[in-house]
Enzyme design. Structure first.
Site, PDB file in Angstrom:
ATOM      1  N   TRP A  66     -13.639  -0.920  -1.846  1.00  0.00           N
ATOM      2  CA  TRP A  66     -12.821  -1.189  -0.661  1.00  0.00           C
ATOM      3  C   TRP A  66     -13.230  -2.471   0.091  1.00  0.00           C
ATOM      4  O   TRP A  66     -14.409  -2.715   0.312  1.00  0.00           O
ATOM      5  CB  TRP A  66     -12.894  -0.007   0.308  1.00  0.00           C
ATOM      6  CG  TRP A  66     -12.037  -0.220   1.523  1.00  0.00           C
ATOM      7  CD1 TRP A  66     -10.716   0.133   1.668  1.00  0.00           C
ATOM      8  CD2 TRP A  66     -12.417  -0.860   2.734  1.00  0.00           C
ATOM      9  NE1 TRP A  66     -10.250  -0.263   2.890  1.00  0.00           N
ATOM     10  CE2 TRP A  66     -11.277  -0.887   3.576  1.00  0.00           C
ATOM     11  CE3 TRP A  66     -13.595  -1.441   3.195  1.00  0.00           C
ATOM     12  CZ2 TRP A  66     -11.283  -1.440   4.846  1.00  0.00           C
ATOM     13  CZ3 TRP A  66     -13.604  -2.007   4.466  1.00  0.00           C
ATOM     14  CH2 TRP A  66     -12.457  -1.990   5.285  1.00  0.00           C
ATOM     15  N   HIS A 126      -5.462   9.549   5.922  1.00  0.00           N
ATOM     16  CA  HIS A 126      -6.198  10.009   4.747  1.00  0.00           C
ATOM     17  C   HIS A 126      -7.671   9.663   4.896  1.00  0.00           C
ATOM     18  O   HIS A 126      -8.045   8.896   5.793  1.00  0.00           O
ATOM     19  CB  HIS A 126      -5.649   9.355   3.470  1.00  0.00           C
ATOM     20  CG  HIS A 126      -5.806   7.865   3.467  1.00  0.00           C
ATOM     21  ND1 HIS A 126      -6.892   7.220   2.948  1.00  0.00           N
ATOM     22  CD2 HIS A 126      -4.996   6.888   3.949  1.00  0.00           C
ATOM     23  CE1 HIS A 126      -6.764   5.920   3.105  1.00  0.00           C
ATOM     24  NE2 HIS A 126      -5.619   5.692   3.718  1.00  0.00           N
ATOM     25  N   ASP A 133       0.394   4.022   1.409  1.00  0.00           N
ATOM     26  CA  ASP A 133       0.354   4.867   2.610  1.00  0.00           C
ATOM     27  C   ASP A 133       1.044   4.232   3.821  1.00  0.00           C
ATOM     28  O   ASP A 133       0.879   4.703   4.945  1.00  0.00           O
ATOM     29  CB  ASP A 133      -1.101   5.229   2.955  1.00  0.00           C
ATOM     30  CG  ASP A 133      -2.008   4.009   3.066  1.00  0.00           C
ATOM     31  OD1 ASP A 133      -1.496   2.872   2.993  1.00  0.00           O
ATOM     32  OD2 ASP A 133      -3.229   4.193   3.226  1.00  0.00           O
ATOM     33  N   GLU A 160     -10.549  -8.006  -0.262  1.00  0.00           N
ATOM     34  CA  GLU A 160      -9.652  -8.694  -1.213  1.00  0.00           C
ATOM     35  C   GLU A 160      -8.464  -9.349  -0.509  1.00  0.00           C
ATOM     36  O   GLU A 160      -7.985 -10.404  -0.917  1.00  0.00           O
ATOM     37  CB  GLU A 160      -9.188  -7.723  -2.310  1.00  0.00           C
ATOM     38  CG  GLU A 160      -8.053  -6.773  -1.972  1.00  0.00           C
ATOM     39  CD  GLU A 160      -8.382  -5.738  -0.904  1.00  0.00           C
ATOM     40  OE1 GLU A 160      -9.567  -5.458  -0.684  1.00  0.00           O
ATOM     41  OE2 GLU A 160      -7.444  -5.209  -0.272  1.00  0.00           O
ATOM     42  N   ASP A 161      -8.033  -8.732   0.584  1.00  0.00           N
ATOM     43  CA  ASP A 161      -6.897  -9.295   1.326  1.00  0.00           C
ATOM     44  C   ASP A 161      -7.339 -10.518   2.131  1.00  0.00           C
ATOM     45  O   ASP A 161      -6.583 -11.480   2.288  1.00  0.00           O
ATOM     46  CB  ASP A 161      -6.241  -8.238   2.223  1.00  0.00           C
ATOM     47  CG  ASP A 161      -7.247  -7.492   3.082  1.00  0.00           C
ATOM     48  OD1 ASP A 161      -8.434  -7.427   2.716  1.00  0.00           O
ATOM     49  OD2 ASP A 161      -6.849  -6.969   4.135  1.00  0.00           O
ATOM     50  N   ARG A 189     -11.366   8.268   2.943  1.00  0.00           N
ATOM     51  CA  ARG A 189     -11.705   7.313   1.886  1.00  0.00           C
ATOM     52  C   ARG A 189     -12.078   8.054   0.604  1.00  0.00           C
ATOM     53  O   ARG A 189     -12.817   9.039   0.649  1.00  0.00           O
ATOM     54  CB  ARG A 189     -12.879   6.455   2.345  1.00  0.00           C
ATOM     55  CG  ARG A 189     -13.089   5.209   1.514  1.00  0.00           C
ATOM     56  CD  ARG A 189     -14.354   4.462   1.888  1.00  0.00           C
ATOM     57  NE  ARG A 189     -14.461   4.164   3.306  1.00  0.00           N
ATOM     58  CZ  ARG A 189     -13.786   3.199   3.921  1.00  0.00           C
ATOM     59  NH1 ARG A 189     -12.940   2.460   3.259  1.00  0.00           N
ATOM     60  NH2 ARG A 189     -13.946   2.991   5.215  1.00  0.00           N
ATOM     61  N   MET A 225       1.179   4.629   9.207  1.00  0.00           N
ATOM     62  CA  MET A 225       0.227   4.828   8.103  1.00  0.00           C
ATOM     63  C   MET A 225      -0.047   6.316   7.920  1.00  0.00           C
ATOM     64  O   MET A 225      -0.329   7.013   8.903  1.00  0.00           O
ATOM     65  CB  MET A 225      -1.086   4.087   8.373  1.00  0.00           C
ATOM     66  CG  MET A 225      -2.021   4.144   7.176  1.00  0.00           C
ATOM     67  SD  MET A 225      -3.599   3.368   7.496  1.00  0.00           S
ATOM     68  CE  MET A 225      -3.225   1.684   7.120  1.00  0.00           C
ATOM     69  N   ASP A 238       0.852  -1.195   0.000  1.00  0.00           N
ATOM     70  CA  ASP A 238       0.000   0.000   0.000  1.00  0.00           C
ATOM     71  C   ASP A 238       0.883   1.239   0.000  1.00  0.00           C
ATOM     72  O   ASP A 238       1.942   1.257   0.635  1.00  0.00           O
ATOM     73  CB  ASP A 238      -0.905   0.006   1.243  1.00  0.00           C
ATOM     74  CG  ASP A 238      -2.144  -0.866   1.051  1.00  0.00           C
ATOM     75  OD1 ASP A 238      -2.267  -1.497  -0.014  1.00  0.00           O
ATOM     76  OD2 ASP A 238      -2.979  -0.918   1.972  1.00  0.00           O
TER      77      ASP A 238
HETATM   78  N1  UDH Z   1      -5.336   3.285  -3.175  1.00  0.00           N
HETATM   79  C1  UDH Z   1      -4.979   4.372  -3.943  1.00  0.00           C
HETATM   80  N2  UDH Z   1      -5.938   5.259  -4.300  1.00  0.00           N
HETATM   81  C2  UDH Z   1      -7.232   5.096  -3.971  1.00  0.00           C
HETATM   82  C3  UDH Z   1      -7.592   4.005  -3.185  1.00  0.00           C
HETATM   83  C4  UDH Z   1      -6.643   3.117  -2.803  1.00  0.00           C
HETATM   84  O1  UDH Z   1      -3.814   4.569  -4.259  1.00  0.00           O
HETATM   85  O2  UDH Z   1      -8.050   5.943  -4.357  1.00  0.00           O
HETATM   86  C5  UDH Z   1      -4.322   2.254  -2.865  1.00  0.00           C
HETATM   87  C6  UDH Z   1      -3.237   2.747  -1.947  1.00  0.00           C
HETATM   88  O3  UDH Z   1      -2.063   2.029  -2.203  1.00  0.00           O
HETATM   89  C7  UDH Z   1      -3.796   2.413  -0.597  1.00  0.00           C
HETATM   90  C8  UDH Z   1      -4.405   1.055  -0.858  1.00  0.00           C
HETATM   91  O4  UDH Z   1      -4.913   1.153  -2.172  1.00  0.00           O
HETATM   92  O5  UDH Z   1      -2.812   2.406   0.394  1.00  0.00           O
HETATM   93  C9  UDH Z   1      -5.485   0.653   0.134  1.00  0.00           C
HETATM   94  O6  UDH Z   1      -6.528   1.597   0.118  1.00  0.00           O
HETATM   95  P1  UDH Z   1      -6.908   2.484   1.392  1.00  0.00           P
HETATM   96  O7  UDH Z   1      -5.660   3.125   1.903  1.00  0.00           O
HETATM   97  O8  UDH Z   1      -8.000   3.402   1.031  1.00  0.00           O
HETATM   98  O9  UDH Z   1      -7.421   1.406   2.364  1.00  0.00           O
HETATM   99  P2  UDH Z   1      -7.224   1.446   3.878  1.00  0.00           P
HETATM  100  O10 UDH Z   1      -7.952   0.219   4.321  1.00  0.00           O
HETATM  101  O11 UDH Z   1      -7.978   2.766   4.359  1.00  0.00           O
HETATM  102  O12 UDH Z   1      -5.809   1.590   4.229  1.00  0.00           O
HETATM  103  C10 UDH Z   1      -9.349   2.901   4.137  1.00  0.00           C
HETATM  104  C11 UDH Z   1      -9.782   4.344   4.298  1.00  0.00           C
HETATM  105  C12 UDH Z   1      -9.924   4.679   5.734  1.00  0.00           C
HETATM  106  C13 UDH Z   1     -10.559   6.015   5.907  1.00  0.00           C
HETATM  107  C14 UDH Z   1     -10.757   6.214   7.374  1.00  0.00           C
HETATM  108  C15 UDH Z   1     -11.118   7.609   7.683  1.00  0.00           C
HETATM  109  N3  UDH Z   1     -11.081   7.789   9.106  1.00  0.00           N
HETATM  110  C1  NGS Z   2     -11.288  -5.544   7.200  1.00  0.00           C
HETATM  111  C2  NGS Z   2     -11.388  -5.650   5.692  1.00  0.00           C
HETATM  112  C3  NGS Z   2     -10.011  -5.789   5.086  1.00  0.00           C
HETATM  113  C4  NGS Z   2      -9.146  -4.610   5.546  1.00  0.00           C
HETATM  114  C5  NGS Z   2      -9.131  -4.548   7.059  1.00  0.00           C
HETATM  115  C6  NGS Z   2      -8.327  -3.383   7.578  1.00  0.00           C
HETATM  116  O1  NGS Z   2     -12.541  -5.362   7.735  1.00  0.00           O
HETATM  117  O2  NGS Z   2     -10.119  -5.807   3.692  1.00  0.00           O
HETATM  118  O3  NGS Z   2     -10.478  -4.446   7.532  1.00  0.00           O
HETATM  119  O4  NGS Z   2      -8.804  -2.224   6.999  1.00  0.00           O
HETATM  120  N1  NGS Z   2     -12.195  -6.835   5.374  1.00  0.00           N
HETATM  121  C7  NGS Z   2     -13.477  -6.760   5.008  1.00  0.00           C
HETATM  122  O5  NGS Z   2     -14.064  -5.719   4.861  1.00  0.00           O
HETATM  123  C8  NGS Z   2     -14.175  -8.066   4.731  1.00  0.00           C
HETATM  124  S1  NGS Z   2      -8.276  -0.814   7.441  1.00  0.00           S
HETATM  125  O6  NGS Z   2      -8.648  -0.642   8.838  1.00  0.00           O
HETATM  126  O7  NGS Z   2      -6.834  -0.813   7.263  1.00  0.00           O
HETATM  127  O8  NGS Z   2      -8.922   0.177   6.596  1.00  0.00           O
HETATM  128  O9  NGS Z   2      -7.822  -4.763   5.067  1.00  0.00           O
END
Ligand code: UDH
Ligand code: NGS
Length: 400
Positions: free
Chosen positions: A308, A341, A248, A311-312, A343, A338, A246
């Site tokens: 979102w 950011h 971030d 997939e993992d 969503r 991390m 990722d």
């Molecule tokens: N990513 C991008 N651009 C996007 C979406 C995802 O580059 O528009 C890539 C990036 O590498 C990112 C990864 O996909 O690190 C995972 O996506 P994410 O960072 O959006 O997922 P994560 O689970 O965070 O880390 C979810 C958003 C949480 C918002 C919480 C607000 N409080």
């Molecule tokens: C789970 C998600 C995963 C995700 C993890 C951490 O709930 O894909 O949260 O997300 N699984 C499902 O939604 C089924 S995080 O807090 O980093 O945004 O990787």
């Protein structure tokens, strides 16, 4: 009679000498293992061609630090084509909205036989890099203010176009492609590259960075971008190890080696957002490492996760169904910060994710790297990374 006695004596001496040599080798290996494991704060170096591993009976032992929150996961610490030299002067150069969406994309599948080519013969004139890279420092202060790609190159002058690097004085033990799923996060990318390049160079890895993007308006598909990165990186170089990263997540310790052990490895074990603890035992998101062989055996990621989440978790199921265990380094080493950011609208929570996870088993062998269809819009070998812009046709992917 005397000749018989002499022969028996000689045989006895030979037997004793053999036994002594075997015992000596065992002791030397144990001492070497203890040094390596102490250096990394790890229990086992998981590398091929290291004789110490052959003697160790501790495969599968859990680390103390993570066992409290992770019961089911095994914790085993470790062990150019033609290039264009372009800087994106600003975000717009890699802004997906510049791409003409109206042209009918020629969706392609990668040639799987290309993905299984043999290791090339290595340059024998240089020694193999040391098993324990000597310049590692351990815990690091992270840089969290973005600097320009020009400055990143200035700080890492040995980078080759496409964000490639290999040690000058020795032959790297690992050929690693770092695959970054990406869309419109230029500042995050700058911060990550600023931190990551020096770490990878210190780890004496032969590596390339692949930033894989997809055009709008299709919802972000992190897993499919990983598959595409895998396929495209293999067309460029004979990578043996793939780190799915990722954008971030910033590594906080350079002893968290960007290499691939014998089992798939979840690398972002301790993230500041989760108070440096695993949020749940089977999490496989963030940063993970798989060999080419492992990735092909499990048929890569599912292509069906648009938006979102999930997939993992699906990937974790794929890994276990093919008989692998997920391993982790200790929380002291596998640490990440991390970047905060919100969503993105183009990455909405996927309402189908639980259904997809529950039916993953039936699809694993037909949905993945062997069914990958996408169009490459452009590939740029930029000074600090390779940029691959793709178009994914969601309707076509979902139709199978
Ligand atoms: N990513 C991008 N651009 C996007 C979406 C995802 O580059 O528009 C890539 C990036 O590498 C990112 C990864 O996909 O690190 C995972 O996506 P994410 O960072 O959006 O997922 P994560 O689970 O965070 O880390 C979810 C958003 C949480 C918002 C919480 C607000 N409080
Ligand atoms: C789970 C998600 C995963 C995700 C993890 C951490 O709930 O894909 O949260 O997300 N699984 C499902 O939604 C089924 S995080 O807090 O980093 O945004 O990787």
């Amino acid at each position: 009679m005397t000749t018989k006695c002499n022969t028996v004596k000689i045989l006895k001496i030979l037997l004793v000498t053999c036994l002594t040599l075997v015992t000596l080798q065992y002791v030397i290996n144990l001492v070497a293992y203890s040094y390596v494991s102490r250096f990394f704060g790890m229990e086992l170096m998981f590398q091929r061609n290291i004789s110490i591993v052959q003697y160790l009976p501790i495969f599968g032992k859990q680390s103390k630090s993570s066992s409290s929150f992770n019961k089911s996961v095994t914790v085993i610490p470790p062990v150019i084509s033609t290039v264009k030299n372009l800087f994106p002067s600003n975000t717009s150069q890699i802004n997906t909205s510049n791409i003409n969406q109206s042209s009918t994309p020629a969706f392609i599948s990668p040639n799987i036989s290309l993905l299984t080519s043999k290791e090339p013969i290595r340059n024998e004139s240089l020694p193999l890099c040391p098993l324990v890279p000597p310049k590692l420092v351990g815990p690091l202060a992270t840089f969290t203010n973005a600097i320009s790609f020009e400055e990143i190159l200035k700080n890492n002058p040995d980078l080759q176009p496409g964000g490639r690097y290999k040690p000058k004085d020795c032959v790297a033990r690992h050929k690693v492609a770092i695959i970054i799923p990406y869309r419109d996060r230029i500042t995050h990318l700058q911060i990550l590259l600023q931190n990551l390049h020096p770490i990878l160079a210190r780890q004496l890895i032969d590596y390339g960075i692949y930033v894989v993007d997809m055009t709008l308006p299709t919802s972000f598909n992190r897993a499919m971008l990983m598959n595409i990165g895998f396929a495209e990186a293999l067309k460029i170089y004979d990578y043996q190890c793939f780190i799915f990263h990722d954008v971030d997540l910033i590594p906080e310790n350079d002893r968290n080696l960007y290499t691939c052990p014998e089992s798939p490895r979840h690398m972002s074990v301790a993230v500041d957002k989760f108070k440096y603890r695993l949020p749940y035992a089977s999490i496989f998101g963030g940063v993970s490492a798989l060999t080419k062989e492992q990735f092909l055996k499990i048929n890569g990621y599912s292509n069906l996760y648009f938006g979102w989440g999930g997939e993992d978790d699906d990937m974790n199921g794929r890994i276990h169904r093919k008989g692998y265990k997920v391993i982790r380094y200790s929380v002291d080493v596998a640490r990440y910060k991390m970047i905060k950011h919100t969503r993105e609208k183009s990455n909405p929570v996927n309402p189908k994710r639980y259904k997809l996870i529950n039916t993953g088993k039936n699809r694993q062998d037909k949905d993945g790297i062997n069914s990958l269809k996408y169009k490459v819009e452009k590939i740029e070998f930029l000074p600090t990374y390779t940029y691959i812009l793709t178009t994914i046709n969601q309707t076509e992917v979902e139709a199978g």
